[in-house]
Scaffold this motif. Structure first.
Motif, PDB file in Angstrom:
ATOM      1  N   THR A  42       0.831  -1.206   0.000  1.00 22.91           N
ATOM      2  CA  THR A  42       0.000   0.000   0.000  1.00 22.91           C
ATOM      3  C   THR A  42       0.866   1.256   0.000  1.00 22.91           C
ATOM      4  N   HIS A  43       1.956   1.243   0.756  1.00 22.67           N
ATOM      5  CA  HIS A  43       2.880   2.383   0.728  1.00 22.67           C
ATOM      6  C   HIS A  43       3.464   2.555  -0.678  1.00 22.67           C
ATOM      7  N   THR A  44       3.815   1.447  -1.316  1.00 21.08           N
ATOM      8  CA  THR A  44       4.354   1.510  -2.676  1.00 21.08           C
ATOM      9  C   THR A  44       3.320   2.083  -3.636  1.00 21.08           C
ATOM     10  N   SER A  45       2.082   1.659  -3.496  1.00 23.62           N
ATOM     11  CA  SER A  45       1.008   2.180  -4.345  1.00 23.62           C
ATOM     12  C   SER A  45       0.848   3.684  -4.147  1.00 23.62           C
ATOM     13  N   ALA A  46       0.932   4.131  -2.907  1.00 28.49           N
ATOM     14  CA  ALA A  46       0.819   5.572  -2.621  1.00 28.49           C
ATOM     15  C   ALA A  46       1.957   6.341  -3.291  1.00 28.49           C
ATOM     16  N   ILE A  47       3.145   5.787  -3.247  1.00 26.67           N
ATOM     17  CA  ILE A  47       4.294   6.449  -3.870  1.00 26.67           C
ATOM     18  C   ILE A  47       4.101   6.539  -5.385  1.00 26.67           C
ATOM     19  N   ILE A  48       3.605   5.470  -5.974  1.00 29.38           N
ATOM     20  CA  ILE A  48       3.370   5.472  -7.426  1.00 29.38           C
ATOM     21  C   ILE A  48       2.312   6.511  -7.797  1.00 29.38           C
ATOM     22  N   HIS A  49       1.218   6.548  -7.025  1.00 27.32           N
ATOM     23  CA  HIS A  49       0.176   7.541  -7.315  1.00 27.32           C
ATOM     24  C   HIS A  49       0.712   8.970  -7.150  1.00 27.32           C
ATOM     25  N   LYS A  50       1.512   9.185  -6.121  1.00 29.19           N
ATOM     26  CA  LYS A  50       2.071  10.525  -5.897  1.00 29.19           C
ATOM     27  C   LYS A  50       3.028  10.893  -7.030  1.00 29.19           C
ATOM     28  N   SER A  51       3.801   9.935  -7.485  1.00 28.18           N
ATOM     29  CA  SER A  51       4.713  10.179  -8.596  1.00 28.18           C
ATOM     30  C   SER A  51       3.937  10.514  -9.870  1.00 28.18           C
ATOM     31  N   ASN A  52       2.850   9.791 -10.109  1.00 22.46           N
ATOM     32  CA  ASN A  52       2.003  10.095 -11.274  1.00 22.46           C
ATOM     33  C   ASN A  52       1.414  11.499 -11.171  1.00 22.46           C
ATOM     34  N   GLU A 117      -5.556  12.221  -4.941  1.00 27.99           N
ATOM     35  CA  GLU A 117      -6.585  11.636  -4.077  1.00 27.99           C
ATOM     36  C   GLU A 117      -6.313  10.152  -3.847  1.00 27.99           C
ATOM     37  N   ALA A 118      -5.883   9.450  -4.892  1.00 26.00           N
ATOM     38  CA  ALA A 118      -5.562   8.031  -4.747  1.00 26.00           C
ATOM     39  C   ALA A 118      -4.374   7.841  -3.803  1.00 26.00           C
ATOM     40  N   ALA A 119      -3.379   8.714  -3.902  1.00 28.55           N
ATOM     41  CA  ALA A 119      -2.215   8.630  -3.013  1.00 28.55           C
ATOM     42  C   ALA A 119      -2.627   8.864  -1.560  1.00 28.55           C
ATOM     43  N   GLU A 120      -3.492   9.848  -1.335  1.00 29.37           N
ATOM     44  CA  GLU A 120      -3.958  10.122   0.030  1.00 29.37           C
ATOM     45  C   GLU A 120      -4.773   8.950   0.578  1.00 29.37           C
ATOM     46  N   ALA A 121      -5.611   8.359  -0.257  1.00 30.77           N
ATOM     47  CA  ALA A 121      -6.400   7.201   0.184  1.00 30.77           C
ATOM     48  C   ALA A 121      -5.476   6.034   0.525  1.00 30.77           C
ATOM     49  N   ASP A 122      -4.455   5.821  -0.299  1.00 35.86           N
ATOM     50  CA  ASP A 122      -3.492   4.748  -0.017  1.00 35.86           C
ATOM     51  C   ASP A 122      -2.751   5.007   1.291  1.00 35.86           C
ATOM     52  N   GLU A 123      -2.387   6.247   1.532  1.00 35.68           N
ATOM     53  CA  GLU A 123      -1.671   6.565   2.777  1.00 35.68           C
ATOM     54  C   GLU A 123      -2.556   6.332   4.001  1.00 35.68           C
ATOM     55  N   ARG A 124      -3.848   6.656   3.882  1.00 37.44           N
ATOM     56  CA  ARG A 124      -4.766   6.396   5.007  1.00 37.44           C
ATOM     57  C   ARG A 124      -4.872   4.894   5.256  1.00 37.44           C
ATOM     58  N   ARG A 125      -4.979   4.122   4.179  1.00 40.65           N
ATOM     59  CA  ARG A 125      -5.039   2.659   4.322  1.00 40.65           C
ATOM     60  C   ARG A 125      -3.737   2.127   4.913  1.00 40.65           C
ATOM     61  N   ALA A 126      -2.621   2.634   4.436  1.00 38.82           N
ATOM     62  CA  ALA A 126      -1.318   2.181   4.917  1.00 38.82           C
ATOM     63  C   ALA A 126      -1.140   2.482   6.405  1.00 38.82           C
ATOM     64  N   LEU A 127      -1.673   3.607   6.852  1.00 44.02           N
ATOM     65  CA  LEU A 127      -1.590   3.939   8.271  1.00 44.02           C
ATOM     66  C   LEU A 127      -2.330   2.902   9.108  1.00 44.02           C
ATOM     67  N   ARG A 128      -3.500   2.474   8.641  1.00 43.25           N
ATOM     68  CA  ARG A 128      -4.247   1.453   9.380  1.00 43.25           C
ATOM     69  C   ARG A 128      -3.465   0.132   9.389  1.00 43.25           C
ATOM     70  N   TYR A 129      -2.855  -0.213   8.251  1.00 43.40           N
ATOM     71  CA  TYR A 129      -2.023  -1.422   8.219  1.00 43.40           C
ATOM     72  C   TYR A 129      -0.846  -1.293   9.186  1.00 43.40           C
ATOM     73  N   ASP A 130      -0.233  -0.119   9.228  1.00 44.56           N
ATOM     74  CA  ASP A 130       0.907   0.099  10.126  1.00 44.56           C
ATOM     75  C   ASP A 130       0.500  -0.032  11.590  1.00 44.56           C
ATOM     76  N   LEU A 131      -0.655   0.534  11.951  1.00 47.55           N
ATOM     77  CA  LEU A 131      -1.135   0.404  13.332  1.00 47.55           C
ATOM     78  C   LEU A 131      -1.438  -1.054  13.654  1.00 47.55           C
ATOM     79  N   GLY A 132      -2.086  -1.735  12.725  1.00 47.48           N
ATOM     80  CA  GLY A 132      -2.365  -3.161  12.919  1.00 47.48           C
ATOM     81  C   GLY A 132      -1.093  -3.961  13.054  1.00 47.48           C
TER      82      GLY A 132
END
Length: 174
Positions: A42-52, A117-132
């Motif tokens: 998910t972090h990788t996906s966020a980076i790709i979306h941010k790069s795009n 927006e996709a990058a921000e959504a991925d980062e929110r998801r990644a944060l939940r994964y990180d907490l878990g």
């Protein structure tokens, strides 16, 4: 010569609680591995979306520079007072290009905003994964403390942390 003593597990009393805690630790470790992989992806996906998004904004800016160059050309023609068929043709060409860059700019802006927006959504998801992931790690460590202390409070606390971590990680799927 001293005798070498070889101990076999069958000679010792089997700890049924220890076996259950071992299985619990294994389950927590597998869950931790799954959540860790999901977090990294998910972090990788966020980076790709941010790069795009960054690429789109750069492309947008290059179009705006071209647009402003066309405006400059129009202004120069007006200042020098160019008249005639060649000047009119040039102005018409400038107007057509400006319309093209204007339309492209709007489309590129939309794409860039969607990528952001996709990058921000991925980062929110990644944060939940990180907490878990963190809670699953805590659960695994707490459960493992049973083998040092032989106190059941540690696996109980480990289960609580593991269930909380798993629940938070599952919200990353939403």
């Amino acid at each position: 010569m001293p005798e070498l003593e070889i101990h076999h597990e069958s000679e010792h009393a089997i700890d049924p609680a220890g076996q259950k805690v071992g299985v619990l630790a294994a389950v927590l470790a597998v869950a931790l591995a799954v959540v860790t992989i999901a977090s990294h992806r998910t972090h990788t996906s966020a980076i790709i979306h941010k790069s795009n998004a960054n690429d789109s904004w750069s492309y947008y800016q290059s179009g705006r520079v071209k647009y402003h160059n066309l405006e400059l050309g129009e202004n120069l023609l007006a200042v020098i007072g160019a008249k005639g068929e060649a000047a009119d043709k040039m102005l018409a060409d400038y107007k057509a290009q400006e319309q093209k860059y204007e339309a492209q700019g709007k489309q590129i802006q939309e794409e860039a905003k969607k990528s952001e927006e996709a990058a921000e959504a991925d980062e929110r998801r990644a944060l939940r994964y990180d907490l878990g992931e963190g809670l699953l790690e805590i659960g695994l460590v707490l459960s493992s403390l049973y083998f040092i202390s032989h106190k059941m409070m540690f696996p109980v606390m480990g289960v609580i942390a593991g269930v909380a971590g798993g629940a938070i990680a599952v919200t990353g799927l939403l």
